[in-house]
Design an enzyme around this catalytic site. Structure first.
Site, PDB file in Angstrom:
ATOM      1  N   ALA A 136      45.853  34.505  42.823  1.00 29.86           N
ATOM      2  CA  ALA A 136      45.609  33.553  41.733  1.00 29.86           C
ATOM      3  C   ALA A 136      44.483  32.568  42.027  1.00 29.86           C
ATOM      4  CB  ALA A 136      46.904  32.788  41.433  1.00 29.86           C
ATOM      5  N   ALA A 137      44.565  31.880  43.146  1.00 32.93           N
ATOM      6  CA  ALA A 137      43.581  30.832  43.427  1.00 32.93           C
ATOM      7  C   ALA A 137      42.186  31.410  43.620  1.00 32.93           C
ATOM      8  CB  ALA A 137      43.999  30.038  44.666  1.00 32.93           C
ATOM      9  N   ARG A 165      31.683  32.610  35.287  1.00 32.63           N
ATOM     10  CA  ARG A 165      31.485  32.203  33.882  1.00 32.63           C
ATOM     11  C   ARG A 165      30.301  31.261  33.738  1.00 32.63           C
ATOM     12  NH1 ARG A 165      37.044  30.498  30.832  1.00 32.63           N
ATOM     13  NH2 ARG A 165      35.539  29.689  29.314  1.00 32.63           N
ATOM     14  N   CYS A 169      55.337  35.534  41.808  1.00 34.99           N
ATOM     15  CA  CYS A 169      56.584  34.963  41.279  1.00 34.99           C
ATOM     16  C   CYS A 169      57.371  35.993  40.494  1.00 34.99           C
ATOM     17  CB  CYS A 169      56.291  33.798  40.352  1.00 34.99           C
ATOM     18  SG  CYS A 169      54.857  32.851  40.825  1.00 34.99           S
ATOM     19  N   GLU A 197      40.006  40.873  50.234  1.00 31.01           N
ATOM     20  CA  GLU A 197      41.468  40.914  50.119  1.00 31.01           C
ATOM     21  C   GLU A 197      41.996  41.847  51.198  1.00 31.01           C
ATOM     22  OE1 GLU A 197      43.992  39.477  48.478  1.00 31.01           O
ATOM     23  OE2 GLU A 197      45.278  40.881  49.567  1.00 31.01           O
ATOM     24  N   ASN A 207      46.567  28.484  40.358  1.00 35.92           N
ATOM     25  CA  ASN A 207      45.664  28.778  39.246  1.00 35.92           C
ATOM     26  C   ASN A 207      44.798  27.585  38.885  1.00 35.92           C
ATOM     27  OD1 ASN A 207      45.786  31.423  37.541  1.00 35.92           O
ATOM     28  ND2 ASN A 207      47.813  31.167  38.399  1.00 35.92           N
ATOM     29  N   ASP A 257      48.198  28.178  47.786  1.00 33.25           N
ATOM     30  CA  ASP A 257      49.290  27.843  48.703  1.00 33.25           C
ATOM     31  C   ASP A 257      48.816  27.391  50.085  1.00 33.25           C
ATOM     32  OD1 ASP A 257      50.771  28.733  46.579  1.00 33.25           O
ATOM     33  OD2 ASP A 257      51.673  30.448  47.619  1.00 33.25           O
ATOM     34  N   SER A 309      45.191  39.534  42.229  1.00 31.30           N
ATOM     35  CA  SER A 309      45.477  38.831  40.987  1.00 31.30           C
ATOM     36  C   SER A 309      46.798  39.245  40.347  1.00 31.30           C
ATOM     37  CB  SER A 309      44.315  39.105  40.001  1.00 31.30           C
ATOM     38  OG  SER A 309      44.387  38.236  38.905  1.00 31.30           O
ATOM     39  N   VAL A 318      39.634  38.835  56.480  1.00 30.97           N
ATOM     40  CA  VAL A 318      38.727  37.889  57.127  1.00 30.97           C
ATOM     41  C   VAL A 318      39.445  37.331  58.345  1.00 30.97           C
ATOM     42  CG1 VAL A 318      37.501  35.705  56.903  1.00 30.97           C
ATOM     43  CG2 VAL A 318      37.497  37.346  55.004  1.00 30.97           C
TER      44      VAL A 318
END
Lengths: 457, 457
Positions: free
Chosen positions: A15-16, A26, A49, A39, A309, A287, A45, A86
């Site tokens: 999310a983040a 954008r 939860c 990743e 988010n 997190d 993404s 990473v």
């Protein structure tokens, strides 16, 4: 143009990280900003939860939890690299070291977003590597557990930890027809609630058939041929065909700390309101960071997708040349276990005392709809206020359908430092199918204000 | 002691009047304050808002709508007189004139609470006294309608007026199996919504099988042997076995006006924040007063049980020697029609323009739960903001189960003058069964803020 092309590296594609990448894109096209996102897993993404509901069967496939696929991000000219971990950040050389299978390479950055998420707490006890012991942090974890449940058809589950994830996983196991034992070292479930409100949750769990063992400390696991057979505790041995670890997470900040980026006492990476870390051009979100708690005025680490988010979005807008902030949290959370709903915001009594407040609290019983309306269900609301001023410090709700989301009105009142007396005047919506003529939130405010007034000389 | 016994008279024994009486009694025993309360009907302290649900069959008996019986009030030493209509107030002699059957008498007061409620708007057209034409304002009205429906088994209902009551009564008629025509003189249902949001409600009504006739003006009723047979409109004649009038109410302030007590342009009795009228020792509360609208900064008349309860309580606390205020409203309201939920707070676009604001609005589509979660239902949210500052001025929600109560968080944000940009940071509760990771309220704030930012030079 190409010489001046800025390079953004994102570590962690949940999310983040992906909110940051999308927002930056954008505002800045590929000709202006190159974005590489790493990743270590194979999924990006997705809604972590949602994993308990995938396991419970509410959600039919893991793909349903994926908000956007790698292809969708690649279409945005985001160079997404799966299976790439990473393993180091070098601020002097402004590069990250990436491990992909056997290969290790460096990738340079101008701007860096650290979105490494949380590390699940794993119990440091013997036997924790046995087959059948499952964490539920990542989508991979969820898929693995689901296969285990489908292939092995276990009968007895032990869930370790009675926080949000533990409760949600207990529900999932009940609904799959397993016998469920839920253990916690504390003397209450949900340490994010006051003991009296947590007691209501404990009753609900027991009514659902959960064998709830409190003040029960995990000491190890027994296994047979590598497969878990029992959970050992200081209060005896519990047989188990499957074990689920719901011990919460800690910020995954080691990579940042190793690079010399400031990490707070909470364990989270220190960021300002724009999500900037202590290092120039390095941002962090999700997190792995610590957030400012608007009521305690202290930094705290809260692992929650909605914060991730918002923080990722803020970081991305800022990287994109805009201005966005994450102002902090008031500690709102919500959960359910079967038909029981639980919500909280602000500080618990213990947290408020710990932050130096003198507190007063009151518990109020009401119903979710007008008492005469079909489907009016019980709701218990506890408000915690500063004793001298009556200012709201926290709120907790335990109830049934329609109860928990009322925490939002309380969270906004809390955000604005309202007193419980002021809150009695709030113009909340009323119609019999939606609330009693005094909404439970208003009744709670009124009763708390009245009791508080009686204490005054 | 007896010589100095203060006399409180209450006119009207519904929510406002009886809240005032009860609160005054809580603070002042019978030895200190005599309380006489007059009610022209036979029912006290009932939920008028529950009448549509009594008619629909959700509530099994009229008694279920009664919060407290006359006996309960009498136990509190409140001299409750049913079937007694107050027909005059004399401020010079400090007494009220009471008519009870054939008898008329004066009752003295030191303090007076006027809680005369609303007067239902009755159409000034020929034939309106025919049998089968029903108002639904009082419990007596509701009982009469219910008997009519049970005894005469009508097949075709025409509901006049597509506001809250009209919609709720349309639902009741549908659920009782009648064919329902709903007419309104306006070109949209629910004038309390913007036309686009009202359009969603119109679609929902038509999907439910309601024959919705807009821009349709009532001109009279046809009857046969005294019984209604049709509703005449400027767009033709609609046959009807039963007609329900849902044209709203006006403040019932004539008694106060006749006594020389100030009545505002809204038609409601003017009160201050403690519910004091322009006359010394005379208080007013409930649907008969006008309230301060915190966003338009203008007096307005809003008939709503939750306001009546709060105002009555404040008046009673003040009469009892305490201090309580009703700070005003932001115009929050909620309703449902079958599975469709509707809510609003603040000003509509037209109201905001009328109050002199330059406005910007945006409409956002979302879901009530995480999109992948079972029972995620559509929710449309419209936010209206001041164009230059981004300050929230109003919000409207149309959606399905779980949608409408989200208006409360918006109402509290509105109460505090938040901008839509500030609202994007609000810490609202998130878990997949309760909300998408961005709650619909947050998405609405974010989209409105983003669109507004794009307008800026």
């Amino acid at each position: 143009m190409t010489a001046s092309l800025e390079r953004l590296v994102v570590i962690g594609c949940d999310a983040a990280g992906m909110s940051a990448a999308s927002q930056a894109r954008r505002r800045r096209p590929a000709a202006d900003l190159r974005i590489v996102a790493f990743e270590k897993g194979q999924h990006v993404s997705y809604s972590a939860c949602g994993i308990p509901y995938l396991v419970a069967g509410d959600v039919s496939t893991p793909d349903d939890l994926v908000a956007r696929t790698p292809e969708e991000f690649r279409k945005l000219d985001i160079d997404l690299r799966l299976g790439c971990e990473v393993v180091g950040i070098s601020l002097p050389s402004r590069s990250v070291t990436v491990r992909s299978g056997e290969r290790t390479y460096d990738e340079p950055f101008d701007q860096l977003v650290i979105a490494t998420g949380g590390v699940p707490a794993r119990p440091d006890v013997p036997g924790a590597d046995a087959d059948g012991i499952h964490g539920v942090q990542t989508l991979e974890d969820g898929i693995r557990l689901l296969s285990f449940l489908e292939d092995r058809a276990p009968k007895r589950a032990v869930v370790v930890g009675a926080g949000y994830i533990g409760l949600e996983m207990a529900e999932a196991m009940i609904r799959r027809g397993l016998e469920v034992t839920l253990i916690d070292a504390a003397d209450q479930p949900m340490r994010t609630l006051d003991p009296d409100m947590a007691g209501l949750v404990a009753n609900a769990l027991r009514d659902l058939g959960v064998d709830l063992r409190l003040s029960c400390r995990l000491s190890g696991f027994s296994s047979d041929a590598g497969r878990v057979t029992a959970v050992r505790t200081d209060a005896g041995t519990l047989s188990a065909d499957v074990v689920i670890l719901g011990l919460g997470t800690k910020p995954n900040s080691a990579l940042a700390a190793d690079a010399g980026i400031a990490v707070g006492a909470s364990g989270g990476i220190v960021v300002d309101r724009r999500q900037r870390t202590s290092a120039e051009g390095v941002w962090a979100a999700g997190d792995c960071v610590e957030v400012h708690h608007l009521i305690s005025q202290r930094p705290t680490a809260i692992a929650l997708g909605t914060h991730a988010n918002k923080q990722g979005r803020a970081a991305g807008i800022n990287i994109g040349g805009g201005y966005a902030t994450f102002p902090g949290v008031v500690g709102t959370a919500v959960s359910k276990i079967c038909s029981h709903e639980v919500a909280r915001t602000g500080l618990t009594t213990a947290e408020a005392l710990g932050a130096g407040f003198e507190v007063f609290s009151a518990v109020t019983e009401s119903t979710t709809r007008a008492g005469y309306f079909p489907g009016a269900l019980p709701i218990t609301t506890k408000l915690i206020a500063e004793r001298t001023t009556g200012r709201l410090l926290g709120a907790q709700i335990v109830g049934q359908e329609g109860a928990a989301k009322r925490i939002d009105a309380l969270a906004v009142a809390l955000w604005h430092g309202m007193t419980v007396e002021e809150m009695t005047g709030l113009d909340l919506s009323y119609a019999p199918p939606f609330a009693p003529v005094w909404d439970p939130v208003l009744i709670a405010a009124r009763k708390t204000a009245e009791q508080l007034a009686r204490l005054r000389p």
